[in-house]
Design an enzyme around this catalytic site. Structure first.
Site, PDB file in Angstrom:
ATOM      1  N   SER A  53       0.841  -1.191   0.000  1.00 46.25           N
ATOM      2  CA  SER A  53       0.000   0.000   0.000  1.00 46.25           C
ATOM      3  C   SER A  53       0.887   1.256   0.000  1.00 46.25           C
ATOM      4  O   SER A  53       1.721   1.418  -0.885  1.00 46.25           O
ATOM      5  CB  SER A  53      -0.948  -0.053   1.205  1.00 46.25           C
ATOM      6  OG  SER A  53      -1.956   0.925   1.095  1.00 46.25           O
ATOM      7  N   ASP A 108      -9.162  -5.610  -4.999  1.00 46.02           N
ATOM      8  CA  ASP A 108      -8.362  -4.576  -4.355  1.00 46.02           C
ATOM      9  C   ASP A 108      -8.932  -3.181  -4.614  1.00 46.02           C
ATOM     10  O   ASP A 108      -9.680  -2.955  -5.568  1.00 46.02           O
ATOM     11  CB  ASP A 108      -6.935  -4.660  -4.905  1.00 46.02           C
ATOM     12  CG  ASP A 108      -5.907  -3.967  -4.036  1.00 46.02           C
ATOM     13  OD1 ASP A 108      -6.292  -3.263  -3.076  1.00 46.02           O
ATOM     14  OD2 ASP A 108      -4.707  -4.135  -4.310  1.00 46.02           O
ATOM     15  N   HIS A 141      -7.210  -5.751  -0.876  1.00 43.78           N
ATOM     16  CA  HIS A 141      -6.029  -4.938  -0.562  1.00 43.78           C
ATOM     17  C   HIS A 141      -5.079  -5.680   0.374  1.00 43.78           C
ATOM     18  O   HIS A 141      -3.870  -5.496   0.296  1.00 43.78           O
ATOM     19  CB  HIS A 141      -6.468  -3.610   0.063  1.00 43.78           C
ATOM     20  CG  HIS A 141      -5.421  -2.554   0.042  1.00 43.78           C
ATOM     21  ND1 HIS A 141      -4.755  -2.180  -1.100  1.00 43.78           N
ATOM     22  CD2 HIS A 141      -4.906  -1.774   1.038  1.00 43.78           C
ATOM     23  CE1 HIS A 141      -3.883  -1.221  -0.821  1.00 43.78           C
ATOM     24  NE2 HIS A 141      -3.946  -0.964   0.465  1.00 43.78           N
TER      25      HIS A 141
END
Length: 341
Positions: A152, A294, A321
């Site tokens: 991320s 995601d 995610h």
């Protein structure tokens, strides 16, 4: 006669297999001992090390913890958020040690066990790149063993670091992060938002229009309608404890400054960040990990893997995610394969 011959052959291969197993056993024990080798300090702390970081605002300490020992594969983990902690990555302990892969937890400045200068001017991408470089030096990581895995926001940081310091690296893993924040916001607006219940989306947009992000209703709507579908595909009550523990410690000052008020798009300092045109300059082996559900466009992630010089793409068909939780088998099988090549 045929029965005797078959028996003899079977017995021969069985004895060969048993002999082979006995031969491998000491090697396995030796490898295990080497993997859990103590660090070369007088006082053992379970691999934990505070590292002093020089910044324009003075010296601060960041927390790291080494797990295992492998001279050829050392993976430094960059957590997301920004502002979360290393703790949501604790599931790596269930997969990497069995393969003899060393990995290092690291709480970035302002996160978790590290110092928090409580200074918004410190929440700056170039400064974090220099922080990672200081951590690398302190941990004696180099081009013969150093892999950087960023998830991320950690993926943004990993890309920026590689573009400046890839000569110090053996490989790069970009996990669940696009290389263009504008495209990320567009994907949230034009793809993910349209999958929502129209009434829910209308109420969310009304709250956003008023910048009323402290309104508890905002997260009440986002959790079942966005987070449970695109961040981690489990009911929130069933989210793994390391995840809830980590997110519960999120530095909101850092998160809002860089990301914005939520994962539903991006509106902080990173809003216009874009490194897509520069990916061609990354020449070290690179693994890009995307997932079907995601918050990041998996097609964009696949394209990233083609733009870097030595790219590989790993797609997690059941993942979101946090694919290392909701598609663990695919995620870790692909990651381990990349690290061992």
């Amino acid at each position: 006669m045929k029965k005797i011959t078959l028996y003899t052959i079977t017995a021969f291969f069985l004895s060969l297999a048993l002999f082979s197993c006995k031969e491998k056993e000491p090697e396995t024990k030796s490898d295990l001992k080497e993997y859990f080798k103590k660090s070369e300090v007088s006082l053992q702390t379970g691999g934990m090390q505070f590292i002093p970081i020089e910044t324009p605002k003075g010296t601060f300490k960041v927390w790291t913890k080494r797990f295992g020992n492998n001279p050829k594969i050392k993976v430094l983990l960059l957590n997301g958020g920004p502002g979360a902690t290393h703790e949501y990555l604790e599931c790596f302990e269930s997969f990497l040690p069995a393969e003899g892969i060393e990995f290092i937890y690291y709480d970035q400045l302002g996160c978790g066990n590290s110092d928090d200068p409580k200074d918004v001017s410190m929440w700056d991408l170039p400064r974090y790149v220099e922080e990672v470089e200081q951590v690398r030096k302190a941990l004696n990581l180099d081009k013969d063993n150093f892999y950087l895995l960023g998830h991320s926001w950690g993926g943004i940081l990993a890309m920026e670091y590689a573009l400046k310091y890839q000569g110090n690296m053996k490989g790069l893993i970009i996990s669940n992060m696009m290389s263009d924040a504008v495209a990320y916001g567009k994907y949230a607006d034009e793809v993910l938002a349209k999958q929502m219940n129209p009434e829910v989306l209308k109420e969310l947009r009304a709250i956003e229009a008023k910048s009323d992000f402290s309104n508890p209703r905002y997260m009440e709507l986002l959790m079942p309608n966005f987070y449970e579908k695109h961040i981690l595909r489990l009911p929130a009550k069933d989210w793994p404890e390391p995840v809830t523990r980590s997110l519960g410690k999120t530095n909101q000052s850092l998160y809002v400054t860089m990301q914005g008020p939520s994962e539903f798009g991006i509106s902080g300092k990173l809003e216009k960040w874009n490194r897509m045109p520069d990916l061609k300059n990354i020449t070290i082996p690179t693994l890009v990990i995307g997932a079907r559900y995601d918050t990041m466009d998996p097609k964009h992630m696949e394209e990233m893997s083609k733009l870097v010089k030595k790219g590989t793409y790993l797609f997690c068909p059941r993942g979101s995610h946090m694919a290392f939780y909701d598609d663990q088998e695919t995620y870790f099988r692909g990651l381990i394969s990349f690290l061992k090549k």
